[in-house]
Design an enzyme around this catalytic site. Sequence first.
Site, PDB file in Angstrom:
ATOM      1  N   HIS A 111       9.013   5.547   3.827  1.00  0.00           N
ATOM      2  CA  HIS A 111       8.954   6.492   2.711  1.00  0.00           C
ATOM      3  C   HIS A 111      10.355   6.788   2.191  1.00  0.00           C
ATOM      4  O   HIS A 111      11.275   7.030   2.986  1.00  0.00           O
ATOM      5  CB  HIS A 111       8.312   7.811   3.147  1.00  0.00           C
ATOM      6  CG  HIS A 111       6.844   7.719   3.387  1.00  0.00           C
ATOM      7  ND1 HIS A 111       6.152   8.582   4.216  1.00  0.00           N
ATOM      8  CD2 HIS A 111       5.904   6.862   2.894  1.00  0.00           C
ATOM      9  CE1 HIS A 111       4.877   8.265   4.225  1.00  0.00           C
ATOM     10  NE2 HIS A 111       4.699   7.226   3.442  1.00  0.00           N
ATOM     11  N   HIS A 136      -5.469   2.448   4.590  1.00  0.00           N
ATOM     12  CA  HIS A 136      -4.630   3.645   4.451  1.00  0.00           C
ATOM     13  C   HIS A 136      -5.038   4.729   5.438  1.00  0.00           C
ATOM     14  O   HIS A 136      -4.190   5.508   5.887  1.00  0.00           O
ATOM     15  CB  HIS A 136      -4.700   4.185   3.027  1.00  0.00           C
ATOM     16  CG  HIS A 136      -3.710   5.294   2.786  1.00  0.00           C
ATOM     17  ND1 HIS A 136      -2.337   5.076   2.806  1.00  0.00           N
ATOM     18  CD2 HIS A 136      -3.881   6.621   2.560  1.00  0.00           C
ATOM     19  CE1 HIS A 136      -1.713   6.216   2.576  1.00  0.00           C
ATOM     20  NE2 HIS A 136      -2.620   7.167   2.429  1.00  0.00           N
ATOM     21  N   ARG A 179      -3.120   3.990   8.493  1.00  0.00           N
ATOM     22  CA  ARG A 179      -1.720   4.389   8.306  1.00  0.00           C
ATOM     23  C   ARG A 179      -1.593   5.904   8.430  1.00  0.00           C
ATOM     24  O   ARG A 179      -0.662   6.413   9.067  1.00  0.00           O
ATOM     25  CB  ARG A 179      -1.242   3.911   6.938  1.00  0.00           C
ATOM     26  CG  ARG A 179       0.194   4.287   6.559  1.00  0.00           C
ATOM     27  CD  ARG A 179       0.569   3.539   5.279  1.00  0.00           C
ATOM     28  NE  ARG A 179       1.750   4.048   4.617  1.00  0.00           N
ATOM     29  CZ  ARG A 179       3.009   3.703   4.928  1.00  0.00           C
ATOM     30  NH1 ARG A 179       3.227   2.872   5.934  1.00  0.00           N
ATOM     31  NH2 ARG A 179       4.034   4.184   4.262  1.00  0.00           N
ATOM     32  N   LYS A 192       8.049  -2.219   0.146  1.00  0.00           N
ATOM     33  CA  LYS A 192       7.998  -2.098  -1.300  1.00  0.00           C
ATOM     34  C   LYS A 192       9.394  -2.338  -1.867  1.00  0.00           C
ATOM     35  O   LYS A 192      10.388  -1.890  -1.301  1.00  0.00           O
ATOM     36  CB  LYS A 192       7.537  -0.689  -1.700  1.00  0.00           C
ATOM     37  CG  LYS A 192       6.046  -0.452  -1.577  1.00  0.00           C
ATOM     38  CD  LYS A 192       5.682   0.916  -2.099  1.00  0.00           C
ATOM     39  CE  LYS A 192       4.180   1.145  -2.089  1.00  0.00           C
ATOM     40  NZ  LYS A 192       3.830   2.490  -2.617  1.00  0.00           N
ATOM     41  N   TYR A 199       1.362  14.235   5.705  1.00  0.00           N
ATOM     42  CA  TYR A 199       0.584  13.831   6.868  1.00  0.00           C
ATOM     43  C   TYR A 199       0.565  14.903   7.962  1.00  0.00           C
ATOM     44  O   TYR A 199      -0.182  14.780   8.928  1.00  0.00           O
ATOM     45  CB  TYR A 199       1.141  12.541   7.461  1.00  0.00           C
ATOM     46  CG  TYR A 199       1.040  11.348   6.547  1.00  0.00           C
ATOM     47  CD1 TYR A 199      -0.195  10.793   6.236  1.00  0.00           C
ATOM     48  CD2 TYR A 199       2.179  10.770   5.998  1.00  0.00           C
ATOM     49  CE1 TYR A 199      -0.295   9.690   5.403  1.00  0.00           C
ATOM     50  CE2 TYR A 199       2.094   9.665   5.163  1.00  0.00           C
ATOM     51  CZ  TYR A 199       0.855   9.135   4.870  1.00  0.00           C
ATOM     52  OH  TYR A 199       0.765   8.051   4.044  1.00  0.00           O
ATOM     53  N   ARG A 224       1.893  -0.689   6.000  1.00  0.00           N
ATOM     54  CA  ARG A 224       0.948  -0.833   4.894  1.00  0.00           C
ATOM     55  C   ARG A 224       0.187  -2.149   5.064  1.00  0.00           C
ATOM     56  O   ARG A 224       0.716  -3.107   5.620  1.00  0.00           O
ATOM     57  CB  ARG A 224       1.667  -0.827   3.546  1.00  0.00           C
ATOM     58  CG  ARG A 224       2.431   0.452   3.232  1.00  0.00           C
ATOM     59  CD  ARG A 224       3.190   0.323   1.921  1.00  0.00           C
ATOM     60  NE  ARG A 224       3.882   1.540   1.550  1.00  0.00           N
ATOM     61  CZ  ARG A 224       5.124   1.847   1.920  1.00  0.00           C
ATOM     62  NH1 ARG A 224       5.806   0.985   2.683  1.00  0.00           N
ATOM     63  NH2 ARG A 224       5.689   2.979   1.536  1.00  0.00           N
TER      64      ARG A 224
END
Length: 303
Positions: free
Chosen positions: A274, A248, A251, A176, A283, A154
């Site tokens: 994730h 993004h 990514r 995150k 994706y 990210r």
Amino acid sequence: MNRTPAPADTTNTQRHAALLGAWLASYGLENTRTAYRRDAQIFLTYLEATGLDLLAVRRAHVDVFARTRQAAGDAPATLNRRLAAVSALYAYALDEGALQLNPVVRVRRAAVDADHSVTAALTRREAEDLLAAARSHSPRAHALVDLLLSTGVRISEALTAQVSALSADRLVITRKGGKPAVIPLPEHTVAALRAMTGTAGTELTRGDEADRWLFATNSGSPWARTDAAKLLTRLALKAGLGKRVSPHVLRHTHATLALSLGIPLHHLQDSLGHTDPRTTRRYDHTRHRLEHSSAYRVGALFG
């Protein structure tokens, strides 16, 4: 719809600076504060345009805000993120006794297709053209595009990394939630990052590498994600790409190329950080092709 006007001589940001500051300070991670501040500011801008005071907002006002953002082009996931930020602000104000009701609680969220992403990934050729444009632009542009394409991290993870977190074949980033993660790096990515920072890696061995941002401005401050995003837009134009390029998108491009190369979905999930495998599946644009059905492989056992 009733509307309580705001005083004309001040803005919501000025009138409620203490509340906004305390709310943002309640989050320990700078990435979280930055994201919430950005989405809250969009809501505050809407309030200024409509003459509403932050603490006089009702659900109907938020409904109009949501429709306004949809008309402005916000994707469902983006709109839901903005509403979550505003709801978090009002939940904090409610806890502090500044109001009696969170006006966002019952606002309907936009429907998000868990199996589809609207982000358009670059093809391999387009990614190579973008990387070439970045290489000719500057060492920092080259390092950023190489890192995002090669690892899929990210933009917030890239821009909060420290030079001391870079070693011969890996980079330690903060995911995150504040969790550290080790990202393997190809040799060319390490070389691009070393060229940008002006380090050779021997500083870590000697123990004299001071902590500084991996992607820093000339003043030593962390590079703003908005400035990084603007650079990608310029590079896309320079490369002649006929599509919007954002952090993004790179990514997404990494994930799409990884799946096309046969990287197992669960390995890609770990690489991207994730927590939900359904996020990673979005994706995979080839998963609905009939030739990928398990019926062919398993059925061949009995034919």
